[in-house]
Design an enzyme around this catalytic site. Structure first.
Site, PDB file in Angstrom:
ATOM      1  N   ASP A 134       0.782  -1.227   0.000  1.00  0.00           N
ATOM      2  CA  ASP A 134       0.000   0.000   0.000  1.00  0.00           C
ATOM      3  C   ASP A 134       0.824   1.294   0.000  1.00  0.00           C
ATOM      4  OD1 ASP A 134      -2.414   1.441   0.043  1.00  0.00           O
ATOM      5  OD2 ASP A 134      -2.414   1.566   2.209  1.00  0.00           O
ATOM      6  N   CYS A 188     -15.699  -6.750 -16.757  1.00  0.00           N
ATOM      7  CA  CYS A 188     -16.721  -5.752 -16.407  1.00  0.00           C
ATOM      8  C   CYS A 188     -17.776  -5.615 -17.502  1.00  0.00           C
ATOM      9  CB  CYS A 188     -16.068  -4.393 -16.150  1.00  0.00           C
ATOM     10  SG  CYS A 188     -15.168  -4.294 -14.582  1.00  0.00           S
ATOM     11  N   CYS A 191     -21.224  -3.137 -17.972  1.00  0.00           N
ATOM     12  CA  CYS A 191     -21.731  -2.692 -16.667  1.00  0.00           C
ATOM     13  C   CYS A 191     -21.107  -1.350 -16.261  1.00  0.00           C
ATOM     14  CB  CYS A 191     -21.430  -3.745 -15.603  1.00  0.00           C
ATOM     15  SG  CYS A 191     -22.007  -3.287 -13.951  1.00  0.00           S
ATOM     16  N   CYS A 194     -21.002   1.000 -10.899  1.00  0.00           N
ATOM     17  CA  CYS A 194     -20.116   1.739  -9.987  1.00  0.00           C
ATOM     18  C   CYS A 194     -20.027   3.212 -10.383  1.00  0.00           C
ATOM     19  CB  CYS A 194     -18.727   1.106  -9.921  1.00  0.00           C
ATOM     20  SG  CYS A 194     -17.893   0.959 -11.518  1.00  0.00           S
ATOM     21  N   CYS A 198     -21.600   6.313  -7.759  1.00  0.00           N
ATOM     22  CA  CYS A 198     -20.560   7.005  -6.979  1.00  0.00           C
ATOM     23  C   CYS A 198     -21.150   8.285  -6.393  1.00  0.00           C
ATOM     24  CB  CYS A 198     -19.361   7.328  -7.869  1.00  0.00           C
ATOM     25  SG  CYS A 198     -18.071   8.257  -7.004  1.00  0.00           S
ATOM     26  N   CYS A 240     -15.187   4.449   1.962  1.00  0.00           N
ATOM     27  CA  CYS A 240     -16.455   4.306   1.244  1.00  0.00           C
ATOM     28  C   CYS A 240     -16.426   3.000   0.455  1.00  0.00           C
ATOM     29  CB  CYS A 240     -16.659   5.487   0.294  1.00  0.00           C
ATOM     30  SG  CYS A 240     -18.189   5.414  -0.665  1.00  0.00           S
ATOM     31  N   CYS A 247     -21.210  -3.722  -7.104  1.00  0.00           N
ATOM     32  CA  CYS A 247     -20.575  -4.490  -8.179  1.00  0.00           C
ATOM     33  C   CYS A 247     -21.142  -5.907  -8.257  1.00  0.00           C
ATOM     34  CB  CYS A 247     -19.065  -4.554  -7.956  1.00  0.00           C
ATOM     35  SG  CYS A 247     -18.187  -5.535  -9.187  1.00  0.00           S
TER      36      CYS A 247
END
Length: 379
Positions: A134, A188, A191, A194, A198, A240, A247
């Site tokens: 990360d 995906c 689609c 998302c 948002c 969030c 999804c």
């Protein structure tokens, strides 16, 4: 030991220590990513939390000389909470995003990466390895995508066939040669759920995020939350999950696999009002072990105040008034003033007007006026 044999043994070992997926790719530059990052920088779409040097983010050999391979790992985390408490009038609750449930994933993944490093060094003494989770220079998602962990979804998350996008990612750069895995084809399709849901329109288009507008980023900032976003965060106090929960690829992916990530419901969905007056020591004792505590208590408290205003929680007014009158931090004091105006109720106008007479901070004065304007609009 032959590289292929070592690779097979490593895959088996990784599974034995709780790594859910492992993949391999070369240490070649991430050329496509380099161009994308330049565009993001030019547009001002980056969060500021990531490594700013694009070369370091895309050239593994700048991070480890003679790098030959990158090993990518993924560890799944839960999407559902057992015995989740329900907020109600007089006892409203906030929510930490799923990636902040249980023990801080940085700690858990670093332990697993350290074990993999020790395993490889025992098998090949003198081999060179550099690991990261990360906060490292490389893009975890770009590595995972190229190593076949999953595809990069329109929501900018890596989506795995097995665990959906509910996975933590980490990687090790090494001078050991491994057979690269094939990337997974994007699934995906047409689609756009998302993008459609948002809360702030931060997903500019499939695979492109304006982090400055993303609720997950906004909940981690320390200053006043811009007005246009205060009505968007709801009761989210950290992170969030909206682009993940909608999804279709995440449907049925519960992932109750690791005890470390099983959330304590009272921490993952805490009561909001007690957060407003929690001491540093209490905050560290209760929340210090989760990833959502990394920015300290101030952003969480600011978000909790906004959440109470979102609920129009009149029962919290005495505490909000106390915070407005006594807290030393302008951001907390000012946000409380705005919330008092948003909630309204008997005495709210008098409290704000009295506060305006003695408040010395210009930004807090501005928030007091916003609160008074909100009260006026309610009449």
């Amino acid at each position: 030991m032959k590289p292929l044999q070592l690779q097979q043994e490593l895959i088996a070992y990784a599974k034995s220590i709780g790594v859910d997926k492992i993949g391999f790719t070369s240490a070649a530059p991430f050329r496509d990513l380099k161009n994308k990052l330049r565009i993001q920088q030019e547009l001002g779409y980056q969060s500021g939390f990531e490594e700013s040097d694009i070369e370091k983010r895309t050239e593994p050999k700048l991070l480890l000389e003679d790098a030959a391979s990158i090993i990518a790992i993924a560890v799944a985390y839960p999407s559902k909470m057992k015995n989740a408490p329900q907020g109600k009038r007089g006892a409203r609750r906030g929510i930490f995003c799923r990636a902040s449930w249980g023990t801080d994933y940085h700690t858990v993944l670093r332990e697993k990466l350290a074990l993999i490093e020790a395993f490889l060094k025992e098998k090949v003494p003198g081999c060179r390895i550099r690991s990261m989770v990360d906060t490292g220079e490389l893009s975890d998602r770009a590595v995972a995508e190229r190593a076949g962990i999953g595809w990069s979804g329109k929501n900018c998350a890596i989506i795995t066939p097995e665990y959906g996008s509910y996975v933590y990612l980490g990687e090790l750069i090494t001078d050991l040669p491994f057979m690269p895995d094939e990337p997974i084809e994007d699934q995906c399709g047409d689609c756009t759920l998302c993008l459609d849901v948002c809360p702030t329109g931060a997903l500019v288009q499939g695979g492109q995020l304006n982090a400055q507008k993303c609720v997950a980023f906004l909940t981690q900032t320390k200053g006043f939350l811009p007005d246009e976003y205060r009505g968007k965060i709801g009761n989210r106090i950290y992170g969030c999950d909206t682009c993940q929960t909608v999804c279709p690829k995440n449907k049925g992916k519960i992932n109750w696999l690791h005890d470390a990530f099983q959330p304590d419901p009272e921490i993952a969905k805490p009561l909001l009002e007690p957060l407003l007056t929690i001491s540093n020591r209490e905050f560290k004792e209760k929340f210090g072990h989760i990833s959502g505590s990394w920015r300290g208590k101030k952003p969480i408290q600011r978000n909790a105040i906004i959440a109470l205003a979102h609920f129009k929680e009149e029962a919290a007014l005495p505490t909000l008034i106390k915070v407005f009158q006594q807290d030393e931090r302008p951001v907390i004091r000012g946000t409380a003033a705005w919330a008092i105006g948003k909630i309204g109720g008997d005495g709210a106008k008098e409290v704000l007007e009295k506060g305006a007479l003695i408040e010395k901070d210009e930004e807090v004065q501005f928030e007091i006026q916003k609160g008074l304007d909100l009260l006026l609009a309610q009449k």
